[in-house]
Structures are given as C-alpha cells and as structure tokens.
Design a protein around this motif. Structure first.
Motif, short mmCIF file in Angstrom:
data_model
loop_
_atom_site.label_atom_id
_atom_site.label_comp_id
_atom_site.label_asym_id
_atom_site.label_seq_id
_atom_site.Cartn_x
_atom_site.Cartn_y
_atom_site.Cartn_z
N SER A 24 0.79 -1.25 -0.08
CA SER A 24 -0.09 0.24 0.09
C SER A 24 0.95 1.43 -0.06
CB SER A 24 -1.05 0.01 1.32
OG SER A 24 -1.75 -1.16 1.15
N TYR A 26 4.11 1.60 -0.96
CA TYR A 26 4.49 1.60 -2.62
C TYR A 26 3.74 2.11 -3.37
CZ TYR A 26 7.95 0.44 -5.95
OH TYR A 26 8.88 0.68 -6.98
N GLN A 27 2.36 1.78 -3.51
CA GLN A 27 1.49 2.23 -4.27
C GLN A 27 1.26 3.72 -4.20
OE1 GLN A 27 0.33 0.09 -6.80
NE2 GLN A 27 -0.42 1.79 -7.68
N GLN A 30 4.13 5.47 -5.58
CA GLN A 30 4.04 5.60 -7.07
C GLN A 30 3.05 6.43 -7.53
OE1 GLN A 30 6.31 3.56 -8.84
NE2 GLN A 30 5.66 4.51 -10.39
N ASP A 31 1.96 6.49 -7.10
CA ASP A 31 0.75 7.59 -7.35
C ASP A 31 1.54 9.03 -7.06
OD1 ASP A 31 -0.88 5.49 -7.93
OD2 ASP A 31 -2.02 5.73 -5.95
#
Length: 149
Positions: A24, A26-27, A30-31
């Motif tokens: 979560s 990491y996401q 990334q966003d």
C-alpha cells in the motif's frame, strides 16, 4: 490444532499484514511520483521526485528484509521435539513464554501471552541452545527455563 501451529500461523499473518502495508505504501509513493511527473518542472519537481525515490528505496529494503523473514518462516518445523531451544521452539520460562521464530509481537489467548521473537534478537540469542531447567541472565534478571516444546 497444536498451540505451536497457532503461533506459527500468527507469525505468518503478522508478516502478511506487514507485506500488505508495504504494498500500500509503495502504491501511494508510485501515485505520488506519477502526480509529481504531471506537476510543474524545475527544482521543486526534482526535489519531490528525489524524495519519493528515496522512500521507494527504503520500502525496497524493507521488502528484502521481509523476504528473509518469509524464508525463515518456511524453515520452521513445529512437529519436531528437541531438548534444546531452537528455531520453532516454544520456551516457557518463569517470567514469560517465547516462540522462537520471527518477530511477530505478542500472541495472547486464554492460555496467556507468548512473545514471538526472532532467534537473532537479544532474548532469542540468550534462549538458543538452552534446555529445560537452565537459568540465564537477561538484562540483569535471572530467568529459569521451565520447559521447551
């Protein structure tokens, strides 16, 4: 189901939860990186990207550590009976109970509390190789091993 199996499942669940949190985070990074790319250019943009990339590197390091923890969990056999404390042992002392596996906090049920500890931790290192009836000194406190399962 044996108590040690329940403790091992607790460890697996703890590690899986940490893994989900890493994914979560990491996401989100990334966003954030994608939004930063769409943002303005210049020094502010480069600083923001660099900060996100540093955070990604930290998360990748944590993922590598989690991979090692998962490998340790795979090596645990709880069906063996050993007279010496080793990976997969439940060590009951006059102070606390410890499951030698990986760090997964405390497991508590009607039977009491068991601390899931890594064999590399200070208490894990003190307990490794000990037998029932041994006394060890940990943080200036004498601890007697009552039984090893």
């Amino acid at each position: 189901m044996s108590f040690k199996k329940i403790l091992l499942e607790h460890c697996h669940s703890y590690v899986k939860d940490k893994e989900q949190k890493l994914i979560s985070r990491y996401q989100l990074l990334q966003d954030s990186l994608n939004n930063e790319t769409k943002s303005t250019a210049g020094d502010k943009h480069e600083t923001g990207r660099a900060m996100v990339q540093l955070e990604q590197e930290k998360l990748e390091k944590q993922e590598r550590e989690l991979k090692f923890v998962r490998q340790t969990l795979q090596r645990i056999t709880i069906d063996k009976t050993a007279s010496n404390a080793s990976l997969g042992s439940l060590v009951v002392t006059d102070d606390q109970s410890y499951f030698l596996a990986v760090f997964a906090g405390a497991f508590e049920d009607a039977n009491g509390k068991v601390f899931c500890v890594s064999v590399a931790s200070p208490i894990g290192q003190c307990l490794l190789g000990k037998t029932s009836g041994d006394t060890l000194n940990f943080n200036g406190k004498a601890i007697k091993i009552l039984k090893i399962e």
